[in-house]
Design an enzyme around this catalytic site. Sequence first.
Site, short mmCIF file in Angstrom:
data_model
loop_
_atom_site.label_atom_id
_atom_site.label_comp_id
_atom_site.label_asym_id
_atom_site.label_seq_id
_atom_site.Cartn_x
_atom_site.Cartn_y
_atom_site.Cartn_z
N SER A 30 -79.88 41.86 46.05
CA SER A 30 -81.13 42.61 46.13
C SER A 30 -82.17 42.09 45.12
O SER A 30 -83.38 42.13 45.40
CB SER A 30 -80.86 44.10 45.87
N GLY A 95 -70.57 38.19 42.69
CA GLY A 95 -69.84 38.30 43.95
C GLY A 95 -69.86 39.70 44.53
O GLY A 95 -69.20 39.96 45.53
N GLU A 103 -72.38 30.62 46.03
CA GLU A 103 -73.20 30.72 44.82
C GLU A 103 -72.72 29.72 43.77
O GLU A 103 -73.51 29.05 43.12
CB GLU A 103 -73.14 32.15 44.26
C1 5RP Z 1 -73.83 38.36 45.29
C2 5RP Z 1 -74.04 38.35 43.83
C3 5RP Z 1 -75.26 39.04 43.31
O1 5RP Z 1 -75.99 38.14 42.53
C4 5RP Z 1 -74.84 40.21 42.47
O2 5RP Z 1 -73.97 41.02 43.24
C5 5RP Z 1 -76.04 41.02 42.01
O3 5RP Z 1 -76.63 41.61 43.11
P1 5RP Z 1 -77.89 42.57 43.00
O4 5RP Z 1 -79.04 41.72 42.61
O5 5RP Z 1 -78.03 43.16 44.38
O6 5RP Z 1 -77.58 43.62 41.96
O7 5RP Z 1 -73.29 37.81 43.06
O8 5RP Z 1 -72.61 37.78 45.66
#
Ligand code: 5RP
Length: 223
Positions: A30, A95, A103
Amino acid sequence: MTQDELKTLVGQAALEYVVPGEIVGVGTGSTVNKFIDALAAMKDRIPGAVSSSNASTERLRALGIPVFDSNEVGELSVYIDGADEIDGSGHMVKGGGAALTREKIVAAQSRRFVCIADESKRVEVLGAFPVPVEVIPMAVQRIVRQFAALGGSAAVRLRDGQPLITDNGQQILDVRGLRIKDPLRFESDVNQWPGVVTVGVFAHQKAAVCLLGTAAGVQTLTY
Ligand code: 5RP
């Protein structure tokens, strides 16, 4: 400021790290969605992006930003991504969006990891957020037992009552109850377990910079 506003703030601040004329590495989540939306304003100044998930690829393309295969391009100057946790040395847990493998691949292809996060992600010791681990399905139960031996409780991540399947066709274990005091060693050790595709501790591919969204504005932390 709300958490959503903090994410918008750091997403916009990350534009400063995008190098005009160069392809940028783009993460998932997000916070990264806010970055992608901001990136649309400078799409004419970059050739495009390498993306870490189908979700980010779709969003980039919908905004008219070309997406390159990671094998079509060489080293990237910068990779911009969020985190579920980040410690005082720039080590991260990632993750939460199940995109950790791609990533880590794009992060490894990039000279500099710029993490964008709101202040709720800043921790002293990694592990309060359940650590995501992408695994080959036939190894799930053995890996669950290996985490139990370390004091962790691992469960298969579900979506609509079924194991979530990643962009790579594998499953995710979420591991609770760990306190990761030596992230480099933990990442190296777990990576050796047969059936582990990727562990969601980013210590070898840690952040060089974190743009942390706080009530007082964006703090720039360097490691
Ligand atoms: C996705 C990730 C995201 O970077 C992590 O979960 C943070 O997400 P958000 O910005 O929605 O808090 O590692 O695999």
